[in-house]
Write a protein that holds these residues in place. Structure first.
Motif, mmCIF file in Angstrom:
data_model
loop_
_atom_site.group_PDB
_atom_site.id
_atom_site.type_symbol
_atom_site.label_atom_id
_atom_site.label_comp_id
_atom_site.label_asym_id
_atom_site.label_seq_id
_atom_site.Cartn_x
_atom_site.Cartn_y
_atom_site.Cartn_z
ATOM 1 N N GLN A 21 0.816 -1.209 0.000
ATOM 2 C CA GLN A 21 0.000 0.000 0.000
ATOM 3 C C GLN A 21 0.854 1.265 0.000
ATOM 4 O O GLN A 21 0.409 2.331 -0.461
ATOM 5 N N SER A 22 2.076 1.160 0.496
ATOM 6 C CA SER A 22 2.936 2.339 0.577
ATOM 7 C C SER A 22 3.303 2.895 -0.796
ATOM 8 O O SER A 22 3.767 4.043 -0.904
ATOM 9 N N PHE A 23 3.102 2.138 -1.855
ATOM 10 C CA PHE A 23 3.391 2.624 -3.198
ATOM 11 C C PHE A 23 2.274 3.518 -3.737
ATOM 12 O O PHE A 23 2.423 4.110 -4.799
ATOM 13 N N GLN A 24 1.168 3.577 -3.007
ATOM 14 C CA GLN A 24 0.115 4.514 -3.377
ATOM 15 C C GLN A 24 0.419 5.869 -2.757
ATOM 16 O O GLN A 24 0.552 5.982 -1.547
ATOM 17 N N GLN A 25 0.512 6.884 -3.570
ATOM 18 C CA GLN A 25 1.002 8.186 -3.118
ATOM 19 C C GLN A 25 -0.083 9.253 -3.112
ATOM 20 O O GLN A 25 0.161 10.420 -3.394
ATOM 21 N N GLY A 26 -1.301 8.855 -2.786
ATOM 22 C CA GLY A 26 -2.385 9.801 -2.625
ATOM 23 C C GLY A 26 -2.719 10.534 -3.913
ATOM 24 O O GLY A 26 -2.872 9.936 -4.976
ATOM 25 N N LEU A 27 -2.788 11.865 -3.820
ATOM 26 C CA LEU A 27 -3.166 12.686 -4.966
ATOM 27 C C LEU A 27 -2.111 12.669 -6.061
ATOM 28 O O LEU A 27 -2.404 12.996 -7.211
ATOM 29 N N ARG A 28 -0.908 12.285 -5.728
ATOM 30 C CA ARG A 28 0.153 12.245 -6.726
ATOM 31 C C ARG A 28 0.100 10.968 -7.560
ATOM 32 O O ARG A 28 0.916 10.779 -8.453
ATOM 33 N N GLY A 29 -0.860 10.094 -7.269
ATOM 34 C CA GLY A 29 -0.993 8.865 -8.046
ATOM 35 C C GLY A 29 -0.268 7.706 -7.388
ATOM 36 O O GLY A 29 0.095 7.759 -6.212
ATOM 37 N N SER A 30 -0.062 6.674 -8.143
ATOM 38 C CA SER A 30 0.586 5.471 -7.631
ATOM 39 C C SER A 30 1.843 5.155 -8.432
ATOM 40 O O SER A 30 1.923 5.440 -9.627
ATOM 41 N N ASP A 31 2.802 4.586 -7.757
ATOM 42 C CA ASP A 31 4.029 4.132 -8.405
ATOM 43 C C ASP A 31 3.763 2.730 -8.960
ATOM 44 O O ASP A 31 4.023 1.719 -8.301
ATOM 45 N N TRP A 32 3.237 2.660 -10.182
ATOM 46 C CA TRP A 32 2.811 1.380 -10.739
ATOM 47 C C TRP A 32 3.977 0.442 -10.987
ATOM 48 O O TRP A 32 3.833 -0.785 -10.880
ATOM 49 N N GLY A 33 5.123 0.986 -11.302
ATOM 50 C CA GLY A 33 6.296 0.124 -11.436
ATOM 51 C C GLY A 33 6.652 -0.542 -10.122
ATOM 52 O O GLY A 33 6.926 -1.750 -10.065
ATOM 53 N N GLY A 34 6.624 0.236 -9.041
ATOM 54 C CA GLY A 34 6.881 -0.321 -7.717
ATOM 55 C C GLY A 34 5.819 -1.312 -7.289
ATOM 56 O O GLY A 34 6.120 -2.341 -6.670
ATOM 57 N N VAL A 35 4.559 -1.014 -7.638
ATOM 58 C CA VAL A 35 3.464 -1.928 -7.296
ATOM 59 C C VAL A 35 3.667 -3.276 -7.968
ATOM 60 O O VAL A 35 3.511 -4.344 -7.347
ATOM 61 N N MET A 36 3.997 -3.275 -9.253
ATOM 62 C CA MET A 36 4.173 -4.528 -9.979
ATOM 63 C C MET A 36 5.384 -5.306 -9.458
ATOM 64 O O MET A 36 5.331 -6.539 -9.318
ATOM 65 N N ALA A 37 6.462 -4.584 -9.168
ATOM 66 C CA ALA A 37 7.647 -5.271 -8.649
ATOM 67 C C ALA A 37 7.376 -5.873 -7.269
ATOM 68 O O ALA A 37 7.740 -7.023 -6.990
ATOM 69 N N ALA A 38 6.711 -5.103 -6.408
ATOM 70 C CA ALA A 38 6.394 -5.600 -5.070
ATOM 71 C C ALA A 38 5.417 -6.770 -5.134
ATOM 72 O O ALA A 38 5.541 -7.737 -4.378
ATOM 73 N N SER A 39 4.434 -6.693 -6.032
ATOM 74 C CA SER A 39 3.472 -7.790 -6.181
ATOM 75 C C SER A 39 4.164 -9.072 -6.618
ATOM 76 O O SER A 39 3.819 -10.169 -6.163
ATOM 77 N N THR A 40 5.156 -8.929 -7.497
ATOM 78 C CA THR A 40 5.904 -10.103 -7.935
ATOM 79 C C THR A 40 6.682 -10.712 -6.781
ATOM 80 O O THR A 40 6.711 -11.940 -6.610
ATOM 81 N N ILE A 41 7.301 -9.863 -5.974
ATOM 82 C CA ILE A 41 8.062 -10.348 -4.819
ATOM 83 C C ILE A 41 7.138 -11.086 -3.848
ATOM 84 O O ILE A 41 7.495 -12.142 -3.301
ATOM 85 N N ILE A 42 5.932 -10.562 -3.623
ATOM 86 C CA ILE A 42 4.986 -11.191 -2.706
ATOM 87 C C ILE A 42 4.486 -12.520 -3.256
ATOM 88 O O ILE A 42 4.234 -13.477 -2.508
ATOM 89 N N THR A 43 4.360 -12.610 -4.569
ATOM 90 C CA THR A 43 3.797 -13.810 -5.194
ATOM 91 C C THR A 43 4.789 -14.953 -5.271
ATOM 92 O O THR A 43 4.399 -16.131 -5.202
ATOM 93 N N ILE A 44 6.071 -14.657 -5.402
ATOM 94 C CA ILE A 44 7.081 -15.704 -5.602
ATOM 95 C C ILE A 44 7.066 -16.766 -4.498
ATOM 96 O O ILE A 44 7.070 -17.969 -4.799
ATOM 97 N N PRO A 45 7.057 -16.407 -3.193
ATOM 98 C CA PRO A 45 7.019 -17.469 -2.167
ATOM 99 C C PRO A 45 5.796 -18.370 -2.281
ATOM 100 O O PRO A 45 5.882 -19.583 -2.036
ATOM 101 N N VAL A 46 4.643 -17.796 -2.652
ATOM 102 C CA VAL A 46 3.425 -18.595 -2.799
ATOM 103 C C VAL A 46 3.568 -19.583 -3.962
ATOM 104 O O VAL A 46 3.176 -20.750 -3.862
ATOM 105 N N LEU A 47 4.135 -19.123 -5.070
ATOM 106 C CA LEU A 47 4.350 -20.008 -6.213
ATOM 107 C C LEU A 47 5.300 -21.147 -5.865
ATOM 108 O O LEU A 47 5.064 -22.309 -6.238
ATOM 109 N N ILE A 48 6.368 -20.829 -5.145
ATOM 110 C CA ILE A 48 7.313 -21.868 -4.735
ATOM 111 C C ILE A 48 6.636 -22.885 -3.833
ATOM 112 O O ILE A 48 6.823 -24.105 -3.969
#
Length: 206
Positions: free
Chosen positions: A159-186
């Motif tokens: 959630q920290s990649f959401q920057q309020g009125l300035r929008g969201s860091d979508w690159g960071g969101v996708m990278a973080a989502s991938t990191i979170i998903t990898i342990p589950v896939l393994i």
């Protein structure tokens, strides 16, 4: 923090649900039917209805912003359903197998450890995976129990990649989502065979 919380939740819920399922299927005791109904009723309570009482309970026990406090809530939230799942798996193992082992000289504990427990392995894997996913992906309880100044779980970090009125860091969101998903896939790659066997073996009981 997410990994530690998930491990505590998995170990605790798997152990308690196995013991509860054995008690419900192998023994007759007073209030058994009432306990089974209570397990079902607890699952019907919306999680949101308990937020205030859970927060006040952890505050009174000085467990806010702690792994122990968050793990306690996760265990309480997932334990009724996991117990119901495990009951179906234990029901699928004939009690006569334990009795045959005891006739051959095993104690009741020895018969369970040598005969029943190996047959319950698929069910244990299935319930463990469910408990892991529940604690790994949970967001709302962590948001209430943990402050932003303390260590946070991965969903809160995302959630920290959401920057309020300035929008969201979508690159960071996708990278973080991938990191979170990898342990589950393994995890699923390791246990996928036993996971599917466990889901099927308990499907016709309970």
């Amino acid at each position: 923090m997410s990994l530690l919380t998930a491990l505590i939740t998995v170990v605790t819920t798997t152990t308690l649900s196995l013991l509860a399922a054995l008690a419900l299927t192998r023994f007759q005791f007073r209030g058994k039917r009432t306990f089974i109904v209570a397990v079902l009723v607890v699952q019907m309570i919306p999680a949101e209805a308990l937020f205030i009482s859970q927060y006040r309970m952890l505050d009174a026990w000085s467990l806010l912003n702690s792994v122990a406090g968050l793990s306690l809530l996760y265990v309480g939230g997932v334990l009724p359903f996991v117990t119901w799942m495990m009951r179906g798996y234990v029901d699928a193992v004939p009690e006569e197998l334990e009795q045959a082992a005891m006739i051959d000289g095993c104690s009741r504990v020895g018969a369970f450890m040598r005969v029943t427990l190996p047959l319950l392995a698929p069910g244990l894997v299935a319930t463990s995976v469910f408990s892991f996913l529940h604690s790994w992906n949970e967001y709302t309880l962590a948001l209430i129990v943990l402050s932003r100044d303390s260590a946070v779980t991965l969903p809160l970090w995302l959630q920290s990649f959401q920057q309020g009125l300035r929008g969201s860091d979508w690159g960071g969101v996708m990278a973080a989502s991938t990191i979170i998903t990898i342990p589950v896939l393994i995890l699923f790659m390791i246990v996928q065979n036993r996971m599917s066997a466990g889901l099927v073996s308990g499907a016709v009981k309970g």
